[in-house]
Design an enzyme around this catalytic site. Structure first.
Site, mmCIF file in Angstrom:
data_model
loop_
_atom_site.group_PDB
_atom_site.id
_atom_site.type_symbol
_atom_site.label_atom_id
_atom_site.label_comp_id
_atom_site.label_asym_id
_atom_site.label_seq_id
_atom_site.Cartn_x
_atom_site.Cartn_y
_atom_site.Cartn_z
ATOM 1 N N VAL A 107 -10.163 4.490 -9.772
ATOM 2 C CA VAL A 107 -11.368 5.193 -9.332
ATOM 3 C C VAL A 107 -11.907 6.062 -10.466
ATOM 4 O O VAL A 107 -12.721 6.950 -10.234
ATOM 5 C CB VAL A 107 -11.059 6.054 -8.075
ATOM 6 C CG1 VAL A 107 -10.654 5.168 -6.904
ATOM 7 C CG2 VAL A 107 -9.960 7.096 -8.347
ATOM 8 N N HIS A 123 -11.344 0.274 -4.871
ATOM 9 C CA HIS A 123 -10.983 1.514 -4.164
ATOM 10 C C HIS A 123 -12.007 2.625 -4.342
ATOM 11 O O HIS A 123 -11.689 3.790 -4.124
ATOM 12 C CB HIS A 123 -9.582 1.973 -4.592
ATOM 13 C CG HIS A 123 -8.493 1.024 -4.163
ATOM 14 N ND1 HIS A 123 -7.235 1.007 -4.717
ATOM 15 C CD2 HIS A 123 -8.502 0.042 -3.214
ATOM 16 C CE1 HIS A 123 -6.508 0.068 -4.136
ATOM 17 N NE2 HIS A 123 -7.257 -0.544 -3.231
ATOM 18 N N CYS A 155 -25.786 19.679 4.931
ATOM 19 C CA CYS A 155 -25.441 20.086 6.303
ATOM 20 C C CYS A 155 -24.219 20.989 6.383
ATOM 21 O O CYS A 155 -23.861 21.434 7.467
ATOM 22 C CB CYS A 155 -25.251 18.851 7.182
ATOM 23 S SG CYS A 155 -23.644 18.082 6.983
ATOM 24 N N GLY A 192 -1.192 -3.547 -15.486
ATOM 25 C CA GLY A 192 -0.889 -2.164 -15.114
ATOM 26 C C GLY A 192 -0.971 -1.857 -13.640
ATOM 27 O O GLY A 192 -1.418 -0.780 -13.259
HETATM 28 C C1 BJW Z 1 1.641 0.263 -17.194
HETATM 29 C C2 BJW Z 1 1.586 1.204 -18.205
HETATM 30 C C3 BJW Z 1 0.934 0.839 -19.422
HETATM 31 C C4 BJW Z 1 2.635 2.072 -16.523
HETATM 32 N N1 BJW Z 1 0.408 -0.376 -19.542
HETATM 33 N N2 BJW Z 1 1.121 -0.931 -17.339
HETATM 34 C C5 BJW Z 1 -0.283 -6.051 4.258
HETATM 35 C C6 BJW Z 1 1.067 -5.944 4.013
HETATM 36 C C7 BJW Z 1 1.645 -4.691 3.874
HETATM 37 C C8 BJW Z 1 0.895 -3.523 3.974
HETATM 38 C C9 BJW Z 1 -0.440 -3.629 4.220
HETATM 39 C C10 BJW Z 1 -1.014 -4.877 4.361
HETATM 40 N N3 BJW Z 1 -2.347 -4.683 4.571
HETATM 41 C C11 BJW Z 1 -2.600 -3.369 4.580
HETATM 42 C C12 BJW Z 1 -1.474 -2.691 4.371
HETATM 43 C C13 BJW Z 1 -1.372 -1.217 4.315
HETATM 44 C C14 BJW Z 1 -1.731 -0.642 2.958
HETATM 45 C C15 BJW Z 1 -0.710 -1.096 1.925
HETATM 46 O O1 BJW Z 1 -0.940 -1.963 1.121
HETATM 47 N N4 BJW Z 1 0.441 -0.468 1.896
HETATM 48 C C16 BJW Z 1 1.484 -0.785 0.921
HETATM 49 C C17 BJW Z 1 1.983 0.492 0.289
HETATM 50 C C18 BJW Z 1 2.554 -1.595 1.564
HETATM 51 N N5 BJW Z 1 -3.070 -1.000 2.523
HETATM 52 C C19 BJW Z 1 -4.153 -0.372 2.970
HETATM 53 O O2 BJW Z 1 -4.075 0.517 3.796
HETATM 54 C C20 BJW Z 1 -5.487 -0.821 2.414
HETATM 55 N N6 BJW Z 1 -6.383 -1.095 3.448
HETATM 56 C C21 BJW Z 1 -6.366 -2.243 4.148
HETATM 57 O O3 BJW Z 1 -5.596 -3.147 3.892
HETATM 58 O O4 BJW Z 1 -7.300 -2.290 5.162
HETATM 59 C C22 BJW Z 1 -7.133 -3.257 6.185
HETATM 60 C C23 BJW Z 1 -6.163 -2.654 7.174
HETATM 61 C C24 BJW Z 1 -6.440 -1.426 7.699
HETATM 62 C C25 BJW Z 1 -5.530 -0.851 8.585
HETATM 63 C C26 BJW Z 1 -4.339 -1.521 8.878
HETATM 64 C C27 BJW Z 1 -4.082 -2.745 8.310
HETATM 65 C C28 BJW Z 1 -5.010 -3.332 7.443
HETATM 66 C C29 BJW Z 1 -6.119 0.284 1.590
HETATM 67 C C30 BJW Z 1 -5.312 0.636 0.382
HETATM 68 C C31 BJW Z 1 -5.971 1.793 -0.347
HETATM 69 C C32 BJW Z 1 -5.113 2.316 -1.491
HETATM 70 N N7 BJW Z 1 -5.674 3.513 -1.972
HETATM 71 C C33 BJW Z 1 -5.112 4.164 -3.149
HETATM 72 C C34 BJW Z 1 -5.859 5.500 -3.336
HETATM 73 C C35 BJW Z 1 -7.278 5.223 -3.829
HETATM 74 C C36 BJW Z 1 -8.037 6.469 -4.130
HETATM 75 C C37 BJW Z 1 -7.399 7.275 -5.225
HETATM 76 O O5 BJW Z 1 -7.116 6.792 -6.331
HETATM 77 O O6 BJW Z 1 -7.190 8.440 -4.945
HETATM 78 O O7 BJW Z 1 -5.293 3.346 -4.303
HETATM 79 S S1 BJW Z 1 -3.350 4.359 -3.085
HETATM 80 C C38 BJW Z 1 -3.060 4.008 -4.778
HETATM 81 O O8 BJW Z 1 -2.349 2.736 -4.933
HETATM 82 C C39 BJW Z 1 -4.439 3.779 -5.390
HETATM 83 C C40 BJW Z 1 -4.172 2.651 -6.339
HETATM 84 O O9 BJW Z 1 -5.379 2.004 -6.657
HETATM 85 C C41 BJW Z 1 -3.202 1.787 -5.556
HETATM 86 C C42 BJW Z 1 -2.426 0.829 -6.407
HETATM 87 O O10 BJW Z 1 -1.631 1.486 -7.325
HETATM 88 P P1 BJW Z 1 -1.481 0.867 -8.793
HETATM 89 O O11 BJW Z 1 -2.766 0.887 -9.465
HETATM 90 O O12 BJW Z 1 -0.754 -0.412 -8.715
HETATM 91 O O13 BJW Z 1 -0.593 2.015 -9.498
HETATM 92 P P2 BJW Z 1 0.981 2.234 -9.490
HETATM 93 O O14 BJW Z 1 1.222 3.635 -9.873
HETATM 94 O O15 BJW Z 1 1.591 1.756 -8.231
HETATM 95 O O16 BJW Z 1 1.540 1.267 -10.623
HETATM 96 C C43 BJW Z 1 1.275 1.495 -11.992
HETATM 97 C C44 BJW Z 1 1.815 0.317 -12.779
HETATM 98 O O17 BJW Z 1 1.442 0.483 -14.122
HETATM 99 C C45 BJW Z 1 3.337 0.204 -12.758
HETATM 100 O O18 BJW Z 1 3.683 -1.138 -12.450
HETATM 101 C C46 BJW Z 1 3.759 0.552 -14.198
HETATM 102 O O19 BJW Z 1 4.913 -0.158 -14.641
HETATM 103 C C47 BJW Z 1 2.526 0.144 -14.958
HETATM 104 N N8 BJW Z 1 2.299 0.848 -16.242
HETATM 105 N N9 BJW Z 1 2.213 2.358 -17.886
HETATM 106 C C48 BJW Z 1 0.503 -1.236 -18.566
HETATM 107 N N10 BJW Z 1 0.844 1.727 -20.542
HETATM 108 ZN ZN ZN Z 2 -23.673 16.442 5.342
#
Ligand code: BJW
Ligand code: ZN
Length: 253
Positions: A107, A123, A155, A192
């Site tokens: 984001v 996101h 508001c 990443g």
């Molecule tokens: C490097 C490095 C370097 C380090 N070079 N690499 C199906 C199955 C299971 C669960 C679910 C499912 N469907 C839905 C879910 C629930 C949930 C979910 O997935 N939960 C899991 C935890 C299991 N998903 C949701 O709720 C989503 N909505 C949805 O599916 O709606 C339909 C629905 C609704 C209700 C019920 C059911 C379905 C929405 C997910 C929204 C996630 N939001 C966040 C916050 C966004 C705003 C913000 O930033 O504040 O998004 S959470 C956070 O995680 C953020 C990230 O974008 C996201 C992913 O994280 P990311 O980018 O992978 O980061 P890290 O820290 O995890 O990993 C970093 C990586 O970098 C590591 O691997 C390192 O090794 C590597 N690294 N240095 C290269 N130099």
């Molecule tokens: Zn407002």
């Protein structure tokens, strides 16, 4: 297959690609000094809370101050951050391929600041807010915020960042763009991301299913490693610049 660096064979795949997708996560911004969410085995991201607890609509309602303190802190970090060589390499690739789509879970807008144009923000953006009361959406780049939690100028209602929290859906139009690009690319990078958050986590398998060559770049293996044709263990800012379209044999020279 796991690699320690970029081989000639992988460079050849890159040079021959036509439509490329780069799916990115927090790790692509790590070298810009932006903290990731899940480093170090589920370490808390804010005040003892893991991301799965703080990045929720329940947290926003129950404790808007703590929720917004975390976002205010991240806005400060991201405002000071600069795009790194990974963001810049991806932006430079745009000129070379017929089609290059960045699908980011981040984001922070660092891809756009590096010069990428076709960016699908799964996101949302930390630099947009919307009002819980009147629903107005607006750009908001104030750092620091004048008050926590910030209030709607029209508001007085509580504002929220225009991001996708856990349990909320990625907007359908946005996800459709991501699916369309993924299903029709011939080279798919996954850079990443821990690849544990849905629906982003389905995209690498979808790419593979549609016969794209899948290259993962991450210092650690992830669930994508099983699907990927190549996992390059390394940092995005060091590995991605090694894929250069300008080397010998590149198309269009
Ligand atoms: C490097 C490095 C370097 C380090 N070079 N690499 C199906 C199955 C299971 C669960 C679910 C499912 N469907 C839905 C879910 C629930 C949930 C979910 O997935 N939960 C899991 C935890 C299991 N998903 C949701 O709720 C989503 N909505 C949805 O599916 O709606 C339909 C629905 C609704 C209700 C019920 C059911 C379905 C929405 C997910 C929204 C996630 N939001 C966040 C916050 C966004 C705003 C913000 O930033 O504040 O998004 S959470 C956070 O995680 C953020 C990230 O974008 C996201 C992913 O994280 P990311 O980018 O992978 O980061 P890290 O820290 O995890 O990993 C970093 C990586 O970098 C590591 O691997 C390192 O090794 C590597 N690294 N240095 C290269 N130099
Ligand atoms: Zn407002």
């Amino acid at each position: 297959m796991i690699y320690e660096s970029v081989t000639e064979e992988l460079k050849e795949r890159f040079r021959e690609a036509w439509a490329v997708v780069v799916l990115t996560g927090a790790g692509v911004s790590a070298e810009s000094g932006v903290p990731t969410f899940r480093g170090g085995g589920g370490a808390p991201v804010w005040k003892g809370m893991p991301v799965e607890k703080i990045a929720t609509p329940e947290m926003l309602r129950a404790d808007p101050v703590t929720f917004w303190e975390w976002y205010a802190y991240r806005r400060e970090v991201i405002e000071r951050a600069e795009p790194n060589p990974a963001h810049r390499a991806i932006a430079a690739w745009e000129e070379y391929f017929e089609r290059l789509t960045v699908i980011t879970q981040n984001v922070d807008e660092l891809h756009q600041r590096a010069g990428s144009h076709a960016v699908v923000e799964l996101h949302g953006s930390l630099w947009r807010v919307r009002c819980l009361q009147c629903g107005v959406r607006s750009e908001d780049r104030r750092v620091p915020l004048p008050e926590i939690p910030p209030r709607c100028p029209s508001c007085g209602g509580l504002l929220r960042p225009d991001v996708v929290l856990f349990g909320e859906s990625v907007p359908e139009a946005i996800f459709s763009q991501a699916v369309a690009a993924t299903a029709t690319c011939d080279l798919f990078f996954v850079v990443g991301t821990s690849a544990v958050v849905y629906p982003a986590a389905v995209l690498p398998a979808l790419a593979k299913h549609n016969r794209a060559f899948v290259i993962e770049v991450n210092p650690e293996t992830t669930p994508v490693t099983e699907v990927a044709d190549a996992t390059i263990l390394g940092r995005a800012g060091e590995i991605l610049p090694l894929f250069s379209p300008r080397e010998n044999g590149a198309r269009g020279e």
